[in-house]
Design an enzyme around this catalytic site. Sequence first.
Site, short mmCIF file in Angstrom:
data_model
loop_
_atom_site.label_atom_id
_atom_site.label_comp_id
_atom_site.label_asym_id
_atom_site.label_seq_id
_atom_site.Cartn_x
_atom_site.Cartn_y
_atom_site.Cartn_z
N THR A 79 -8.65 6.50 -1.40
CA THR A 79 -10.30 5.91 -1.44
C THR A 79 -11.05 6.90 -1.15
O THR A 79 -12.21 6.65 -1.44
CB THR A 79 -10.40 4.90 -0.36
OG1 THR A 79 -10.19 5.19 0.79
CG2 THR A 79 -10.04 3.39 -0.89
N HIS B 16 1.02 -1.19 0.38
CA HIS B 16 -0.17 0.02 -0.25
C HIS B 16 0.82 1.22 0.29
O HIS B 16 0.30 2.65 0.17
CB HIS B 16 -0.99 -0.16 1.07
CG HIS B 16 -1.78 -0.61 0.85
ND1 HIS B 16 -3.77 -0.11 0.51
CD2 HIS B 16 -2.25 -1.96 1.32
CE1 HIS B 16 -3.85 -1.40 0.67
NE2 HIS B 16 -2.97 -2.13 1.19
N LYS C 169 -15.15 8.14 -2.74
CA LYS C 169 -15.87 8.22 -1.71
C LYS C 169 -16.42 9.31 -2.42
O LYS C 169 -17.87 9.79 -2.89
CB LYS C 169 -15.82 8.05 -0.76
CG LYS C 169 -15.42 7.02 0.16
CD LYS C 169 -14.51 7.25 1.32
CE LYS C 169 -13.70 6.10 1.56
NZ LYS C 169 -13.04 5.82 3.31
N LYS D 256 0.92 14.53 1.02
CA LYS D 256 -0.41 14.63 0.73
C LYS D 256 -0.84 16.30 0.40
O LYS D 256 -1.58 16.50 -0.25
CB LYS D 256 -1.34 14.41 1.59
CG LYS D 256 -1.76 12.30 1.92
CD LYS D 256 -2.98 12.25 2.95
CE LYS D 256 -2.28 10.73 2.98
NZ LYS D 256 -3.19 10.30 1.67
N LYS E 271 -8.40 13.95 4.84
CA LYS E 271 -7.37 12.84 4.93
C LYS E 271 -6.69 13.05 5.77
O LYS E 271 -5.85 13.97 6.43
CB LYS E 271 -6.34 12.81 3.54
CG LYS E 271 -6.15 13.57 2.87
CD LYS E 271 -5.30 13.32 1.41
CE LYS E 271 -6.04 13.64 0.42
NZ LYS E 271 -7.09 12.70 -0.43
N ARG E 272 -5.59 11.45 5.92
CA ARG E 272 -4.66 11.83 7.78
C ARG E 272 -2.96 12.92 6.62
O ARG E 272 -3.33 13.39 5.99
CB ARG E 272 -3.79 10.18 6.91
CG ARG E 272 -2.20 10.70 7.84
CD ARG E 272 -2.30 9.08 8.31
NE ARG E 272 -1.69 8.09 6.71
CZ ARG E 272 -0.62 8.20 6.08
NH1 ARG E 272 0.71 8.43 6.72
NH2 ARG E 272 -0.62 7.44 4.74
#
Length: 836
Positions: A676, A376, A680, A574, A568-569
């Site tokens: 993910t 992952h 969504k 990111k 998100k984290r």
Amino acid sequence: MPQKKFVTSCPNPLIFQLPPLGKNKEDFLFDFRKYYVNLLGRDEFCRSPLYANEALSLAVRDRLMERWKITHDTYRNNASRRMFYLSMEFLMGRTLSNAMLNLGVTDAVSEALYDLGLEIEELIDSEFDAGLGNGGLGRLAACFIDSCATLQLPVIGYGLRYEYGMFTQSIVNGEQVEKPDHWLRHGNIWEIKRLEYSLRIKFGGHTEVQTDENGSHRVCWINTNDILAVPYDTPIPGYHNGTVNTLRLWKAAATEEFDLQEFNEGDYADSVAAKNTAEHITMVLYPNDANENGKELRLRQQYFLASASLQDILGHWVGQHGEDFSLFAEKSCFQLNDTHPSIAVAELMRLLLDNHGLSWQKAWTITRSTMAYTNHTLLPEALEKWPVPLFKKLLPRLVEIIFEINAHFLAEVAAHWPGDIARLQRMSIIEECGLQQIRMAHLAIVGSFSVNGVAQLHSQLLQQGLFKDFYQLWPQKFNNKTNGVTPRRWIAACNPKLAALISETIGEGWITDLRELKKLVPYADDVAFRKRWRDIKQQSKQQLVDYKKHYYPDVTLSADALFDVQVKRIHEYKRQLLNVLHVVHLYNRIKQGDTENWVARCVLIGGKAAPGYSMAKKIIKLINNVAHVINSDPDMAGRLTLLFLPDYRVSAMEKICPAADLSEQISTAGKEASGTGNMKLMMNGALTIGTLDGANIEIREEVGDENFFLFGLTEQQVVEKRHSYNPVDIINQDRDLQKVMNLLECGHFNYFEPGIFNDIFNSLKCPNDPWMTIADFRSYIDAQQQVEEAYRDQERWSKMSILNCAYSGKFSSDRTIADYNHDIWKLTPQPSGMLK
């Protein structure tokens, strides 16, 4: 007095057969009253929704139990091939609403509660999110086991029953404050304790070779400090099909409650020390491993999960087949969800060799024929490595097996590339540079028959970069399985009004076959349908506005604004920082009077930083400082708002998802494995602004270039630019970026905290910044201007929103699981044929 005998079998199993429970309103009214009054002892004067939630959950659980038993009997009677999904995380969220949806009883329950003067939403909201995961990895596992049940595949999930989740996040003076997430403080009505299947897990001790009565030599692991693994089972229902699969979670317990002799001698603390030490293993999700104690506890957790799960599986096998393992590989498959459970490769070898007496060759053949590994991450630092001394201390027998696996493996490599010492060093399971370390990802690859990434680009980069040597040796092992999310939770449950509109328009088939959403494409040109779509989005946005008042009662939001979401984290790759740079750019435009044809925007950012991740915590602080200045400035009112939503979790995403207009997927190209959250949000009609990273590439392929806001360097361009990257030159050549950096560096957002963000600014301007945030600024700003242009035309935006939903079918976890099953697991669906 004679010893009491316990009944171990029943001569007449018919006494355990009960008539099926009904699923209409009257059935739930009766059962709710029964549990609320008779079991819980409550009456009409009790005002806490917790007890009403518990009574309703018990009534719903009864319906799951009868289907659960039938499913179990079906798998056993059919002797079906099974898959066992090992994961350190299962981010399940709340269970009640999902169980009612999959059972098909939501309307009946709602009507029953209405007659009692209760609101189902209040009961659902009173349930605590299960603290069994951290982020995308755990939520993916939850989606996967949901899809396995919906596809009626014989799958069991194995994980750990953490007493405390990662943490509950609050924001104090703009900074993240971590508080214990004791999600089990009121118990968990959905779990069944299975004490009879408890197992002993070994730690410490030493090994010695012993000879049995037949003269055979066997390694024995002795003088160990044992801990009990106690299983708790949770039902996982499929959608309207009668199948209920199992999620088995292990809780650590001491083999003895306390030392009675020490207690009697007055040493109360030491008398319970063993119990406390044992229970620490499953006390907290992901301990901080910045210190040696944290590392040791995390390794204990991983081995505890692997050993308990494999002992459980092998124990059931022996109970049915004796010590004959000739068909075990034909009937069994293990999926390792990331590197965390990869120690299962060595543990399965240990159990087959030491406990069941198989030869090395037979045990290794079984292991390599049953283990499958999902990677992952593309970040090398995220691939776990454990110091050999720590491993020897905790798991001496496992170290011996891993070294022997490595010796056999290196011989295979040497035969393929004679004399290539550098390649042997790169591929070895044991890293020899400095302190010896065990490379767990290498162990997983060597011991598996399948290795997959989770998006096309991710899998390609694994094969060309991180695992290139292994791919050259075993190209047939490597494959891609693009992630997906369950449409049951992420549209049908969290966005019921949109789900109702879709079902009214194209039927309900999309709930189990998301490709059916393509039938919405013609309706994107229907003015009346676009109006209904837009109205539902506005209602969802208003619900999110109401939700955020709990955290920001003094900040006014308008549902007419563009809801720009990044949840998100918190991590540098990111690039929440890039989002902040854009927000400061918008702030500066407003302060300079550049507001002609302005598009009102509400930027929502949410996520947790790992407790030991200093830079991520500083990013949260920066976001909140910028938000404070913007939200306090009258010039911004009605134009720009920035909010950091604390304690982002599954139940929060269920409110955010339906309301989002714009989905920020802005990671540095080549760093995000899949994502993910992007799926969504897309399913719920959000448009994506993103780089060509992870599953963004496939999202853009599905929805078309014209319905995706693309920006930034590609993965290849990132690689090429690294040797000449000079962010200071880029800043000096971009007037807008100069203004943004000047506002940040002059202390405009931290007048009373001088220098607090210097590390952030220095990292942005560093030529070695691996995330290359500054490099993508101009492209990002230009793409955001395209967003504004599109949003001004609400008819155009609504059409794009509908098409994003319509083309999201590929990103159903049902499709992902079908791919896993077709290419890797080879399971046969097992319909129970009863009690839909």
